[in-house]
Design a protein around this motif. Structure first.
Motif, short mmCIF file in Angstrom:
data_model
loop_
_atom_site.label_atom_id
_atom_site.label_comp_id
_atom_site.label_asym_id
_atom_site.label_seq_id
_atom_site.Cartn_x
_atom_site.Cartn_y
_atom_site.Cartn_z
N THR A 178 15.10 -3.03 -6.79
CA THR A 178 15.50 -3.38 -8.20
C THR A 178 14.62 -3.45 -9.12
O THR A 178 14.68 -2.81 -10.41
CB THR A 178 16.73 -4.44 -7.77
N LEU A 179 13.76 -4.54 -8.80
CA LEU A 179 12.76 -4.77 -9.98
C LEU A 179 11.88 -3.34 -10.20
O LEU A 179 11.61 -3.26 -11.37
CB LEU A 179 11.61 -5.75 -9.14
N ARG A 180 11.77 -2.59 -9.06
CA ARG A 180 10.82 -1.22 -9.37
C ARG A 180 12.00 -0.18 -10.35
O ARG A 180 10.96 0.27 -11.21
CB ARG A 180 10.81 -0.80 -7.88
N ASP A 181 12.87 -0.38 -9.94
CA ASP A 181 13.70 0.65 -10.85
C ASP A 181 13.90 0.14 -12.18
O ASP A 181 13.88 0.84 -13.20
CB ASP A 181 15.09 0.95 -10.16
N TRP B 131 20.87 1.06 -5.99
CA TRP B 131 21.99 0.61 -5.08
C TRP B 131 23.44 0.74 -6.07
O TRP B 131 24.22 0.75 -5.45
CB TRP B 131 21.85 -0.63 -4.41
N ILE B 132 23.11 0.86 -7.24
CA ILE B 132 24.48 0.97 -8.01
C ILE B 132 25.12 2.46 -7.82
O ILE B 132 26.17 2.38 -7.93
CB ILE B 132 24.27 0.88 -9.29
N GLY C 214 8.76 3.15 -1.99
CA GLY C 214 8.51 2.73 -3.49
C GLY C 214 7.49 3.56 -4.19
O GLY C 214 7.56 4.16 -5.29
N ALA C 215 6.45 3.87 -3.32
CA ALA C 215 5.41 4.69 -3.86
C ALA C 215 5.81 6.07 -4.04
O ALA C 215 5.35 6.79 -4.87
CB ALA C 215 3.85 4.65 -2.69
N GLY D 211 10.93 -8.49 -2.47
CA GLY D 211 12.19 -8.89 -1.70
C GLY D 211 11.65 -10.17 -0.80
O GLY D 211 12.53 -11.23 -0.87
N GLY D 212 10.72 -10.19 -0.16
CA GLY D 212 10.24 -11.28 0.74
C GLY D 212 9.86 -12.50 -0.03
O GLY D 212 10.32 -13.64 0.37
N ILE D 213 9.16 -12.18 -1.22
CA ILE D 213 8.97 -13.35 -2.04
C ILE D 213 10.29 -14.00 -2.69
O ILE D 213 10.43 -15.25 -2.79
CB ILE D 213 8.17 -13.12 -3.17
N LEU D 214 11.17 -13.05 -3.05
CA LEU D 214 12.54 -13.73 -3.42
C LEU D 214 13.20 -14.60 -2.43
O LEU D 214 13.84 -15.41 -2.59
CB LEU D 214 13.17 -12.39 -4.09
#
Length: 210
Positions: free
Chosen positions: A46-49, A58-59, A104-105, A129-132
Motif C-alpha cells: 500500500t505504501l509503495r503504491d 488490493w482495492i 516490489g522491485a 509491513g513487518g515494521i507496521l
C-alpha cells in the motif's frame, strides 16, 4: 500466472500470518487477528503504491484481502499448536521479506523504468509491513533487533534488478533475488549475522575544536 505474481500472493499470505501470530501473542480477539493480518499483509504494498501514485493494488483485486482474512482465521484456531510463535513469526517474516523485495522491485521497475527506484521500492515493500506489525502489536521492532533485516531486502531487490537489467529471464531473476534475500535474512536469524553498529565515543570539548 507469473512467478512474480505467485511471490506476490505468497508474500501477502505469510506476512498476514505473522500479523495474526503477533495478535495471538497479545491474546487479541478475532477482529484483532483480522486487523493485524491485513495491515501486515498489505501494508508494504500500500505504501509503495501511494508513493508511486498508482491505484493501490488490493482495492482493484479483493483476493489479497480475502487471503489475509483466511490466514487470520486459520491462525486464530491453530496458533496454540505452535511451540514458539515468535520464532515462527520471524521465519515467516523472512519468507515474506524475500518475496516482497522481488515483487516490489518488479512493479516499481515496470512503472518507472528506474533501477534505483526499483531497488528502493522493493526494499520498502519488503520491510514496511513487518515494521507496521510490530508497531501496532507493541512488539520489539524488527529494526531494533541486532541481526540483518533491511539489508537482506536491499540485497534481494538489487539482485533481481541487476538480473533484469542484464536481460535474464524474469523467473531466473526473481528466484535469484528471493534466494539471496532469504539466505541473508535466514543466515542472520540462525547465525546472528549483523552489520557493525555505531559505537558511541566521547565528544570533543569546545576548547579542543580548532
Amino acid at each position: 500466472m507469473t512467478l512474480v505474481t505467485v511471490l506476490d500472493y505468497a508474500g501477502v499470505a505469510v506476512f498476514a500470518a505473522t500479523g495474526a501470530l503477533a495478535a495471538s501473542r497479545k491474546q487479541l480477539d478475532i477482529i484483532g487477528f483480522l486487523f493485524l493480518a491485513a495491515a501486515t499483509g498489505v501494508g508494504g504494498g500500500t505504501l509503495r503504491d501511494l508513493i508511486l501514485n498508482i491505484p493501490v493494488f488490493w482495492i482493484g483485486n479483493r483476493d489479497y484481502v480475502l487471503i489475509c482474512v483466511a490466514v487470520a482465521i486459520i491462525v486464530f484456531f491453530t496458533a496454540h499448536l505452535v511451540e514458539s510463535r515468535y520464532r515462527l513469526l520471524l521465519w515467516l517474516d523472512a519468507v515474506g521479506l524475500a518475496a516482497f523485495c522481488v515483487m516490489g522491485a518488479d512493479k516499481a521497475s515496470t512503472i518507472t523504468g528506474s533501477p534505483v527506484v526499483a531497488i528502493v521500492m522493493g526494499t520498502l515493500t519488503a520491510t514496511f509491513g513487518g515494521i507496521l506489525r510490530d508497531l501496532l502489536a507493541g512488539e520489539p521492532s524488527v529494526l531494533l533487533r541486532p541481526e540483518i533485516y533491511v539489508s537482506a531486502a536491499l540485497a534481494g531487490a538489487s539482485v533481481f534488478t541487476l538480473g533484469d537489467m542484464a536481460g535474464l529471464a524474469q523467473p531466473v531473476s526473481a528466484l535469484a533475488g528471493f534466494a539471496v534475500a532469504f539466505a541473508v535474512r535466514g543466515g542472520a536469524l540462525k547465525f546472528g549475522w549483523s552489520i557493525p553498529a555505531y559505537k558511541a565515543r566521547p565528544g570533543r570539548r569546545p576548547e579542543d575544536i580548532p
